[in-house]
Enzyme design. Structure first.
Site, PDB file in Angstrom:
ATOM      1  N   ARG A  23       0.695  -1.324   0.112  1.00 15.11           N
ATOM      2  CA  ARG A  23      -0.304  -0.038   0.064  1.00 15.11           C
ATOM      3  C   ARG A  23       0.914   1.137  -0.021  1.00 15.11           C
ATOM      4  O   ARG A  23       0.536   2.306  -0.920  1.00 15.11           O
ATOM      5  CB  ARG A  23      -1.027   0.059   1.235  1.00 15.11           C
ATOM      6  N   ASN A  41      -6.415  -2.625   2.426  1.00 17.67           N
ATOM      7  CA  ASN A  41      -6.459  -4.136   2.761  1.00 17.67           C
ATOM      8  C   ASN A  41      -7.781  -4.591   2.902  1.00 17.67           C
ATOM      9  O   ASN A  41      -8.745  -3.939   3.329  1.00 17.67           O
ATOM     10  CB  ASN A  41      -5.590  -4.425   3.946  1.00 17.67           C
TER      11      ASN A  41
END
Length: 94
Positions: A23, A41
């Site tokens: 990320r 997520n």
């Protein structure tokens, strides 16, 4: 300046992409491209990437997600294109 309207890219990234800096890496690439959005997520192990901006820049981000040069291991990326949604400020990790 790019021609045409901005778009929204939804990309669901499958593979070993949680807990490996994926990320953060995605956020850095998106900001370099001038995109807004987020990477989050998902409970099933995927990362959901939402990016808004010029189509060519969103396509470039998608190409990077599929490049094999990401943290972790990307097995598959499922992408969906849409019209721009509500404005998003910056690019965040969720």
């Amino acid at each position: 300046m790019s021609a045409g309207p901005d778009v929204r890219l939804n990309a669901w990234v499958h593979g070993h992409v949680q807990g490996v800096g994926f990320r953060w890496w995605t956020r850095a690439r998106a900001l370099e491209l001038g995109l807004t959005g987020y990477a989050s997520n998902r409970p099933d192990g995927r990362v959901h990437v939402v990016a808004q901006g010029a189509r060519e820049d969103c396509q470039r981000l998608l190409d990077l997600l599929q490049s094999g040069g990401t943290p972790g291991t990307v097995d598959n990326v499922v992408a969906d294109w849409a019209e721009v949604g509500d404005p998003i400020t910056g690019f965040s990790e969720r």
